[in-house]
Design a protein around this motif. Structure first.
Motif, PDB file in Angstrom:
ATOM      1  N   ALA A  72      10.004  11.599  22.624  1.00 16.59           N
ATOM      2  CA  ALA A  72       9.858  11.826  23.503  1.00 16.59           C
ATOM      3  C   ALA A  72      10.644  12.612  24.247  1.00 16.59           C
ATOM      4  CB  ALA A  72       9.202  10.218  23.755  1.00 16.59           C
ATOM      5  N   ARG A  73      10.256  13.393  25.053  1.00 18.81           N
ATOM      6  CA  ARG A  73      10.234  14.412  26.137  1.00 18.81           C
ATOM      7  C   ARG A  73      11.725  14.727  26.141  1.00 18.81           C
ATOM      8  NH1 ARG A  73       7.438   9.265  27.998  1.00 18.81           N
ATOM      9  NH2 ARG A  73       9.385   8.187  27.687  1.00 18.81           N
ATOM     10  N   ALA A  74      12.770  15.024  26.919  1.00 18.82           N
ATOM     11  CA  ALA A  74      13.758  15.883  26.874  1.00 18.82           C
ATOM     12  C   ALA A  74      14.604  15.090  25.619  1.00 18.82           C
ATOM     13  CB  ALA A  74      15.172  15.434  28.089  1.00 18.82           C
ATOM     14  N   ALA A  75      14.418  14.222  24.643  1.00 21.47           N
ATOM     15  CA  ALA A  75      15.570  13.639  23.726  1.00 21.47           C
ATOM     16  C   ALA A  75      15.497  13.986  22.237  1.00 21.47           C
ATOM     17  CB  ALA A  75      15.660  12.604  23.792  1.00 21.47           C
ATOM     18  N   SER A  76      13.649  14.914  22.701  1.00 28.70           N
ATOM     19  CA  SER A  76      12.977  15.397  21.365  1.00 28.70           C
ATOM     20  C   SER A  76      14.228  16.438  20.775  1.00 28.70           C
ATOM     21  CB  SER A  76      11.914  15.618  21.609  1.00 28.70           C
ATOM     22  OG  SER A  76      11.353  16.206  20.594  1.00 28.70           O
ATOM     23  N   SER A  77      14.547  17.436  21.054  1.00 23.13           N
ATOM     24  CA  SER A  77      15.328  18.598  20.417  1.00 23.13           C
ATOM     25  C   SER A  77      16.758  18.000  20.246  1.00 23.13           C
ATOM     26  CB  SER A  77      14.990  19.560  20.736  1.00 23.13           C
ATOM     27  OG  SER A  77      15.734  19.356  22.181  1.00 23.13           O
ATOM     28  N   LEU A  78      17.123  16.421  20.350  1.00 26.48           N
ATOM     29  CA  LEU A  78      18.586  16.560  21.085  1.00 26.48           C
ATOM     30  C   LEU A  78      18.827  15.464  19.192  1.00 26.48           C
ATOM     31  CD1 LEU A  78      21.631  16.027  22.184  1.00 26.48           C
ATOM     32  CD2 LEU A  78      20.254  14.521  23.438  1.00 26.48           C
ATOM     33  N   LEU A  79      17.679  14.768  19.592  1.00 26.01           N
ATOM     34  CA  LEU A  79      18.161  14.059  18.356  1.00 26.01           C
ATOM     35  C   LEU A  79      17.861  14.190  16.718  1.00 26.01           C
ATOM     36  CD1 LEU A  79      17.174  10.295  20.502  1.00 26.01           C
ATOM     37  CD2 LEU A  79      19.329  11.256  20.458  1.00 26.01           C
ATOM     38  N   THR A  80      19.256  15.397  16.342  1.00 30.57           N
ATOM     39  CA  THR A  80      18.510  15.988  15.305  1.00 30.57           C
ATOM     40  C   THR A  80      18.852  14.114  14.554  1.00 30.57           C
ATOM     41  OG1 THR A  80      20.419  16.818  15.099  1.00 30.57           O
ATOM     42  CG2 THR A  80      18.494  17.653  16.048  1.00 30.57           C
ATOM     43  N   GLU A  81      18.327  15.102  13.045  1.00 31.69           N
ATOM     44  CA  GLU A  81      19.461  13.416  12.093  1.00 31.69           C
ATOM     45  C   GLU A  81      20.504  13.728  11.808  1.00 31.69           C
ATOM     46  OE1 GLU A  81      18.940  12.708   7.056  1.00 31.69           O
ATOM     47  OE2 GLU A  81      17.973  14.083   7.871  1.00 31.69           O
ATOM     48  N   GLU A  82      21.356  14.980  12.158  1.00 32.67           N
ATOM     49  CA  GLU A  82      22.574  14.428  11.986  1.00 32.67           C
ATOM     50  C   GLU A  82      23.227  14.040  13.029  1.00 32.67           C
ATOM     51  OE1 GLU A  82      20.906  17.656  10.099  1.00 32.67           O
ATOM     52  OE2 GLU A  82      21.051  17.275  12.331  1.00 32.67           O
ATOM     53  N   VAL A  83      22.667  14.101  14.337  1.00 32.64           N
ATOM     54  CA  VAL A  83      22.975  13.105  15.276  1.00 32.64           C
ATOM     55  C   VAL A  83      22.877  11.918  15.870  1.00 32.64           C
ATOM     56  CG1 VAL A  83      22.195  12.857  18.269  1.00 32.64           C
ATOM     57  CG2 VAL A  83      23.258  15.406  17.315  1.00 32.64           C
ATOM     58  N   LEU A  84      22.018  11.577  14.673  1.00 31.28           N
ATOM     59  CA  LEU A  84      21.343  10.575  14.615  1.00 31.28           C
ATOM     60  C   LEU A  84      22.439   9.438  13.712  1.00 31.28           C
ATOM     61  CD1 LEU A  84      17.347  10.234  14.242  1.00 31.28           C
ATOM     62  CD2 LEU A  84      18.927   9.457  16.294  1.00 31.28           C
ATOM     63  N   GLU A  85      23.360  10.266  12.281  1.00 27.84           N
ATOM     64  CA  GLU A  85      23.984   9.753  11.857  1.00 27.84           C
ATOM     65  C   GLU A  85      25.490   9.395  12.396  1.00 27.84           C
ATOM     66  OE1 GLU A  85      25.628  11.194   7.151  1.00 27.84           O
ATOM     67  OE2 GLU A  85      24.274  12.625   8.082  1.00 27.84           O
ATOM     68  N   SER A  86      25.377  10.601  13.595  1.00 31.90           N
ATOM     69  CA  SER A  86      26.850  10.544  14.010  1.00 31.90           C
ATOM     70  C   SER A  86      26.819   9.072  14.013  1.00 31.90           C
ATOM     71  CB  SER A  86      26.836  11.159  14.606  1.00 31.90           C
ATOM     72  OG  SER A  86      25.836  11.373  15.845  1.00 31.90           O
ATOM     73  N   LEU A  87      25.730   8.421  14.553  1.00 33.86           N
ATOM     74  CA  LEU A  87      25.718   7.340  15.492  1.00 33.86           C
ATOM     75  C   LEU A  87      25.469   6.571  15.012  1.00 33.86           C
ATOM     76  CD1 LEU A  87      22.693   8.532  18.469  1.00 33.86           C
ATOM     77  CD2 LEU A  87      25.131   8.418  19.273  1.00 33.86           C
ATOM     78  N   THR A  88      25.292   6.225  14.130  1.00 37.94           N
ATOM     79  CA  THR A  88      25.230   5.515  13.073  1.00 37.94           C
ATOM     80  C   THR A  88      26.771   4.534  12.540  1.00 37.94           C
ATOM     81  OG1 THR A  88      25.402   6.369  11.018  1.00 37.94           O
ATOM     82  CG2 THR A  88      23.015   5.500  11.543  1.00 37.94           C
ATOM     83  N   LYS A  89      27.390   5.755  13.182  1.00 41.73           N
ATOM     84  CA  LYS A  89      28.815   4.899  13.050  1.00 41.73           C
ATOM     85  C   LYS A  89      29.520   4.220  14.665  1.00 41.73           C
ATOM     86  CE  LYS A  89      30.379   9.362  10.690  1.00 41.73           C
ATOM     87  NZ  LYS A  89      30.638  10.769  11.185  1.00 41.73           N
ATOM     88  N   HIS A  90      28.733   4.272  15.280  1.00 36.28           N
ATOM     89  CA  HIS A  90      28.485   3.646  16.810  1.00 36.28           C
ATOM     90  C   HIS A  90      27.775   2.042  16.078  1.00 36.28           C
ATOM     91  CE1 HIS A  90      31.014   6.207  18.532  1.00 36.28           C
ATOM     92  NE2 HIS A  90      30.354   7.610  17.879  1.00 36.28           N
ATOM     93  N   GLY A  91      27.451   1.968  15.352  1.00 33.06           N
ATOM     94  CA  GLY A  91      26.214   0.633  15.409  1.00 33.06           C
ATOM     95  C   GLY A  91      25.127   0.925  15.297  1.00 33.06           C
TER      96      GLY A  91
END
Length: 289
Positions: A200-219
């Motif tokens: 939704a909204r501006a985050a749509s193009s930002l939260l790619t699979e690569e970005v989401l995968e990197s965030l799993t390392k933070h919990g």
């Protein structure tokens, strides 16, 4: 049964930018046939105690919150990302400090947006917007309702699409913590961090699979797949990403009462997924005593 879906895990009360009290919200959830409700007001646990005292028989409440965060786009621009946290310790010192900062930030931001609109000759007043906001800080839905009342726009949605849009001339940005720190903070407080409406909204193009995968390392533990702002293509994409990364998939209405045209329970989370979230959190769900 594991495929039953009787949970709505993303809702708001008048402790942030909804219009129902916690007690009213729970009564409506009971009528809607929900057995589990996520209480996720913005950057506050102010509704938890009232909710805990008013849980209908046969229901349980997952206490949580929607944290305001930002994450950098490839060009360095900070993009707003909403982060749901469930079943965390609300007395965690870092969360308490962040919410105190955000309360002051949100109050100042709301006042400045109203002043910008008044300076542009829109017929609203700060006193009236404060009346509409009631028990919480001024937020954009409160300003939108004042604009509807004044006849400047026909609906809250129209106000958000135009005058109150993130790119609009009257908008004032919030200074939010980073998405990575938000995830880490919820995780450290024993909670379950799940990104809200990632398409939704501006985050749509930002939260790619690569970005989401990197965030799993933070919990990061999950993503909201079924949401009113997600079309079929987004849901299919997010389901695939969640499976690839081993993330929990939730579904929620993002109900705000009269502030949005959304129906409580219109999007839901499978009951077996709720059990996964409960097993991960440090705070027990609220049930009828």
């Amino acid at each position: 049964m594991p495929n039953e879906m009787t949970a709505d895990l993303h809702t708001h009360t008048n402790c942030s930018d909804g219009t129902d009290t916690p007690q009213q919200l729970l009564a409506k959830a009971k009528v809607a046939g929900l057995t589990t409700l996520g209480l996720t007001d913005h950057d506050t646990a102010a509704g938890w105690d009232e909710a805990a005292l008013n849980v209908p028989a046969g229901m349980r409440i997952l206490p949580g919150a929607e944290f305001s965060t930002k994450h950098p786009a490839p060009d360095g621009t900070l993009v707003s990302v909403h982060l749901l946290g469930y079943l965390f310790d609300r007395n965690n010192a870092e969360i308490v400090a962040e919410w105190e900062r955000m309360s002051s930030e949100r109050s100042n931001r709301g006042t400045r947006i109203v002043e910008n609109l008044i300076d542009a000759d829109y017929p609203i007043t700060l006193d009236r917007v404060r009346e509409i906001a009631g028990r919480t800080n001024i937020g954009r839905p409160h300003i939108a309702r004042a604009l509807v009342e004044a006849g400047s726009v026909d609906s809250v949605g129209e106000a958000f699409d135009g005058l109150l849009n993130d790119e609009g001339a009257h908008y004032v940005a919030l200074q939010s913590l980073s998405l990575e720190n938000g995830i880490r903070m919820i995780d450290a407080a024993g909670g379950v961090p799940i990104i809200a409406h990632p398409r939704a909204r501006a985050a749509s193009s930002l939260l790619t699979e690569e970005v989401l995968e990197s965030l799993t390392k933070h919990g990061l533990k999950g993503i909201e797949v079924r949401h009113p702002d997600h079309d079929d293509a987004a849901r299919t994409e997010l389901t695939g990403i969640a499976i690839d990364l081993g993330l929990i998939q939730t579904g929620s209405s993002d109900y705000h009462g009269e502030n949005k045209v959304l129906q409580l329970g219109q999007e839901r989370t499978p009951d077996d997924v709720v059990e996964q979230i409960v097993a991960l959190g440090c705070t027990a769900p609220f049930t009828k005593q």
